[in-house]
Design a protein around this motif. Structure first.
Motif, PDB file in Angstrom:
ATOM      1  N   PHE A 113       6.308   4.455  50.538  1.00  0.00           N
ATOM      2  CA  PHE A 113       6.801   5.795  50.211  1.00  0.00           C
ATOM      3  C   PHE A 113       6.148   6.401  48.973  1.00  0.00           C
ATOM      4  CE2 PHE A 113      10.317   3.748  52.504  1.00  0.00           C
ATOM      5  CZ  PHE A 113      10.503   4.671  53.509  1.00  0.00           C
ATOM      6  N   ASN A 114       5.229   5.671  48.358  1.00  0.00           N
ATOM      7  CA  ASN A 114       4.603   6.094  47.115  1.00  0.00           C
ATOM      8  C   ASN A 114       5.654   6.397  46.048  1.00  0.00           C
ATOM      9  OD1 ASN A 114       2.350   6.518  45.486  1.00  0.00           O
ATOM     10  ND2 ASN A 114       2.351   8.724  45.897  1.00  0.00           N
ATOM     11  N   LYS A 115       6.659   5.539  45.981  1.00  0.00           N
ATOM     12  CA  LYS A 115       7.739   5.678  45.000  1.00  0.00           C
ATOM     13  C   LYS A 115       7.732   4.455  44.091  1.00  0.00           C
ATOM     14  CE  LYS A 115       9.763   9.323  46.932  1.00  0.00           C
ATOM     15  NZ  LYS A 115      10.141  10.548  46.299  1.00  0.00           N
ATOM     16  N   THR A 116       7.971   4.694  42.822  1.00  0.00           N
ATOM     17  CA  THR A 116       8.079   3.614  41.859  1.00  0.00           C
ATOM     18  C   THR A 116       9.557   3.369  41.595  1.00  0.00           C
ATOM     19  OG1 THR A 116       5.959   4.226  40.878  1.00  0.00           O
ATOM     20  CG2 THR A 116       7.402   2.813  39.565  1.00  0.00           C
ATOM     21  N   LEU A 117      10.036   2.273  42.078  1.00  0.00           N
ATOM     22  CA  LEU A 117      11.444   1.894  41.938  1.00  0.00           C
ATOM     23  C   LEU A 117      11.546   0.732  40.952  1.00  0.00           C
ATOM     24  CD1 LEU A 117      12.438   2.005  45.709  1.00  0.00           C
ATOM     25  CD2 LEU A 117      12.737   3.800  44.006  1.00  0.00           C
ATOM     26  N   PRO A 118      12.690   0.494  40.329  1.00  0.00           N
ATOM     27  CA  PRO A 118      13.959   1.188  40.521  1.00  0.00           C
ATOM     28  C   PRO A 118      13.991   2.547  39.822  1.00  0.00           C
ATOM     29  CG  PRO A 118      14.237  -0.608  38.955  1.00  0.00           C
ATOM     30  CD  PRO A 118      12.830  -0.669  39.441  1.00  0.00           C
ATOM     31  N   LYS A 119      14.497   3.508  40.535  1.00  0.00           N
ATOM     32  CA  LYS A 119      14.689   4.880  40.049  1.00  0.00           C
ATOM     33  C   LYS A 119      15.576   5.567  41.065  1.00  0.00           C
ATOM     34  CE  LYS A 119      12.234   9.158  39.155  1.00  0.00           C
ATOM     35  NZ  LYS A 119      11.151   9.938  39.726  1.00  0.00           N
ATOM     36  N   HIS A 120      16.491   6.402  40.597  1.00  0.00           N
ATOM     37  CA  HIS A 120      17.373   7.095  41.532  1.00  0.00           C
ATOM     38  C   HIS A 120      16.550   8.064  42.377  1.00  0.00           C
ATOM     39  CE1 HIS A 120      20.657   9.981  42.714  1.00  0.00           C
ATOM     40  NE2 HIS A 120      20.987   8.839  43.256  1.00  0.00           N
ATOM     41  N   GLU A 121      16.496   7.770  43.663  1.00  0.00           N
ATOM     42  CA  GLU A 121      15.739   8.568  44.638  1.00  0.00           C
ATOM     43  C   GLU A 121      16.677   8.936  45.784  1.00  0.00           C
ATOM     44  OE1 GLU A 121      12.683   9.699  44.614  1.00  0.00           O
ATOM     45  OE2 GLU A 121      11.760   8.571  42.982  1.00  0.00           O
ATOM     46  N   PRO A 122      17.383  10.082  45.697  1.00  0.00           N
ATOM     47  CA  PRO A 122      18.378  10.448  46.706  1.00  0.00           C
ATOM     48  C   PRO A 122      17.863  10.449  48.141  1.00  0.00           C
ATOM     49  CG  PRO A 122      18.595  11.860  44.795  1.00  0.00           C
ATOM     50  CD  PRO A 122      17.341  11.049  44.597  1.00  0.00           C
ATOM     51  N   ASP A 123      16.614  10.858  48.358  1.00  0.00           N
ATOM     52  CA  ASP A 123      16.092  10.859  49.730  1.00  0.00           C
ATOM     53  C   ASP A 123      15.975   9.447  50.277  1.00  0.00           C
ATOM     54  OD1 ASP A 123      14.038  10.620  47.737  1.00  0.00           O
ATOM     55  OD2 ASP A 123      12.512  10.971  49.270  1.00  0.00           O
ATOM     56  N   LEU A 124      15.651   8.494  49.429  1.00  0.00           N
ATOM     57  CA  LEU A 124      15.572   7.099  49.879  1.00  0.00           C
ATOM     58  C   LEU A 124      16.953   6.463  49.976  1.00  0.00           C
ATOM     59  CD1 LEU A 124      12.412   5.716  48.033  1.00  0.00           C
ATOM     60  CD2 LEU A 124      12.632   6.497  50.399  1.00  0.00           C
ATOM     61  N   VAL A 125      17.888   6.907  49.139  1.00  0.00           N
ATOM     62  CA  VAL A 125      19.252   6.364  49.208  1.00  0.00           C
ATOM     63  C   VAL A 125      19.814   6.550  50.607  1.00  0.00           C
ATOM     64  CG1 VAL A 125      21.637   6.690  48.417  1.00  0.00           C
ATOM     65  CG2 VAL A 125      19.776   6.579  46.743  1.00  0.00           C
ATOM     66  N   SER A 126      19.734   7.748  51.125  1.00  0.00           N
ATOM     67  CA  SER A 126      20.294   8.009  52.451  1.00  0.00           C
ATOM     68  C   SER A 126      19.538   7.242  53.529  1.00  0.00           C
ATOM     69  CB  SER A 126      20.310   9.508  52.753  1.00  0.00           C
ATOM     70  OG  SER A 126      19.000  10.047  52.695  1.00  0.00           O
ATOM     71  N   TYR A 127      18.234   7.157  53.418  1.00  0.00           N
ATOM     72  CA  TYR A 127      17.426   6.424  54.396  1.00  0.00           C
ATOM     73  C   TYR A 127      17.803   4.946  54.410  1.00  0.00           C
ATOM     74  CZ  TYR A 127      13.341   4.197  56.494  1.00  0.00           C
ATOM     75  OH  TYR A 127      12.520   3.427  57.271  1.00  0.00           O
ATOM     76  N   PHE A 128      17.890   4.338  53.227  1.00  0.00           N
ATOM     77  CA  PHE A 128      18.202   2.911  53.166  1.00  0.00           C
ATOM     78  C   PHE A 128      19.654   2.627  53.543  1.00  0.00           C
ATOM     79  CE2 PHE A 128      14.631   2.670  49.868  1.00  0.00           C
ATOM     80  CZ  PHE A 128      13.698   2.303  50.822  1.00  0.00           C
ATOM     81  N   ALA A 129      20.564   3.533  53.190  1.00  0.00           N
ATOM     82  CA  ALA A 129      21.971   3.346  53.570  1.00  0.00           C
ATOM     83  C   ALA A 129      22.119   3.387  55.093  1.00  0.00           C
ATOM     84  CB  ALA A 129      22.847   4.401  52.908  1.00  0.00           C
ATOM     85  N   LEU A 130      21.486   4.351  55.727  1.00  0.00           N
ATOM     86  CA  LEU A 130      21.544   4.440  57.187  1.00  0.00           C
ATOM     87  C   LEU A 130      20.876   3.222  57.831  1.00  0.00           C
ATOM     88  CD1 LEU A 130      22.401   6.057  59.625  1.00  0.00           C
ATOM     89  CD2 LEU A 130      20.255   7.319  59.471  1.00  0.00           C
ATOM     90  N   GLY A 131      19.756   2.796  57.263  1.00  0.00           N
ATOM     91  CA  GLY A 131      19.082   1.604  57.778  1.00  0.00           C
ATOM     92  C   GLY A 131      19.969   0.374  57.679  1.00  0.00           C
ATOM     93  N   LEU A 132      20.696   0.237  56.566  1.00  0.00           N
ATOM     94  CA  LEU A 132      21.597  -0.896  56.385  1.00  0.00           C
ATOM     95  C   LEU A 132      22.701  -0.896  57.440  1.00  0.00           C
ATOM     96  CD1 LEU A 132      22.671  -3.348  54.849  1.00  0.00           C
ATOM     97  CD2 LEU A 132      23.764  -1.750  53.248  1.00  0.00           C
ATOM     98  N   VAL A 133      23.303   0.253  57.670  1.00  0.00           N
ATOM     99  CA  VAL A 133      24.361   0.363  58.683  1.00  0.00           C
ATOM    100  C   VAL A 133      23.809  -0.009  60.061  1.00  0.00           C
ATOM    101  CG1 VAL A 133      25.880   1.994  59.878  1.00  0.00           C
ATOM    102  CG2 VAL A 133      25.715   2.032  57.384  1.00  0.00           C
ATOM    103  N   SER A 134      22.630   0.460  60.369  1.00  0.00           N
ATOM    104  CA  SER A 134      21.997   0.148  61.646  1.00  0.00           C
ATOM    105  C   SER A 134      21.759  -1.357  61.790  1.00  0.00           C
ATOM    106  CB  SER A 134      20.671   0.908  61.754  1.00  0.00           C
ATOM    107  OG  SER A 134      19.986   0.539  62.923  1.00  0.00           O
ATOM    108  N   GLU A 135      21.284  -1.979  60.731  1.00  0.00           N
ATOM    109  CA  GLU A 135      21.014  -3.424  60.781  1.00  0.00           C
ATOM    110  C   GLU A 135      22.295  -4.236  60.923  1.00  0.00           C
ATOM    111  OE1 GLU A 135      18.169  -4.801  61.260  1.00  0.00           O
ATOM    112  OE2 GLU A 135      16.964  -3.022  60.908  1.00  0.00           O
ATOM    113  N   VAL A 136      23.380  -3.790  60.306  1.00  0.00           N
ATOM    114  CA  VAL A 136      24.665  -4.478  60.485  1.00  0.00           C
ATOM    115  C   VAL A 136      25.067  -4.428  61.955  1.00  0.00           C
ATOM    116  CG1 VAL A 136      27.139  -4.408  59.957  1.00  0.00           C
ATOM    117  CG2 VAL A 136      25.457  -4.171  58.111  1.00  0.00           C
TER     118      VAL A 136
END
Length: 111
Positions: free
Chosen positions: A20-43
């Protein structure tokens, strides 16, 4: 080399820089929603791999697929942690704090 939680977090930091060309850790709201949805899907995929949880229709459990999906859950959760701006040390400390709180709560309830 033994993988520590710090190593695993660092690898995910490197992966997110490439993906994503993002340097984490850093609050990235667009990635928060993506990773949260991905987590729910994986569960959901864990529950598909292990259907023995069904009370009225005993399903089967594919041990390899269950473990693989659990690993995906962990990776999405680590990514979500990073996208919220927290590092490995911060989440490990909070986990320890929460474990102590829950442990004490359960001890009190058992009295």
């Amino acid at each position: 080399m033994e993988k520590t939680m710090e190593n695993i977090f660092q690898k995910q930091i490197e992966l997110q820089k490439i993906a994503f060309n993002k340097t984490l850790p850093k609050h990235e709201p667009d990635l928060v929603s993506y990773f949260a949805l991905g987590l729910v899907s994986e569960v959901g995929e864990v529950l598909q791999a292990d259907k023995t949880w069904k009370p009225f229709h005993k399903g089967t459990r594919d041990e390899w697929s269950t473990l693989e999906e659990l690993a995906d859950c962990w990776l999405f959760l680590i990514n979500l942690t990073l996208a919220e701006g927290y590092n490995c040390r911060a989440i490990k400390e909070m986990i320890c704090d929460k474990q102590s709180i829950v442990f004490e709560r359960i001890k009190k309830e058992k009295r």
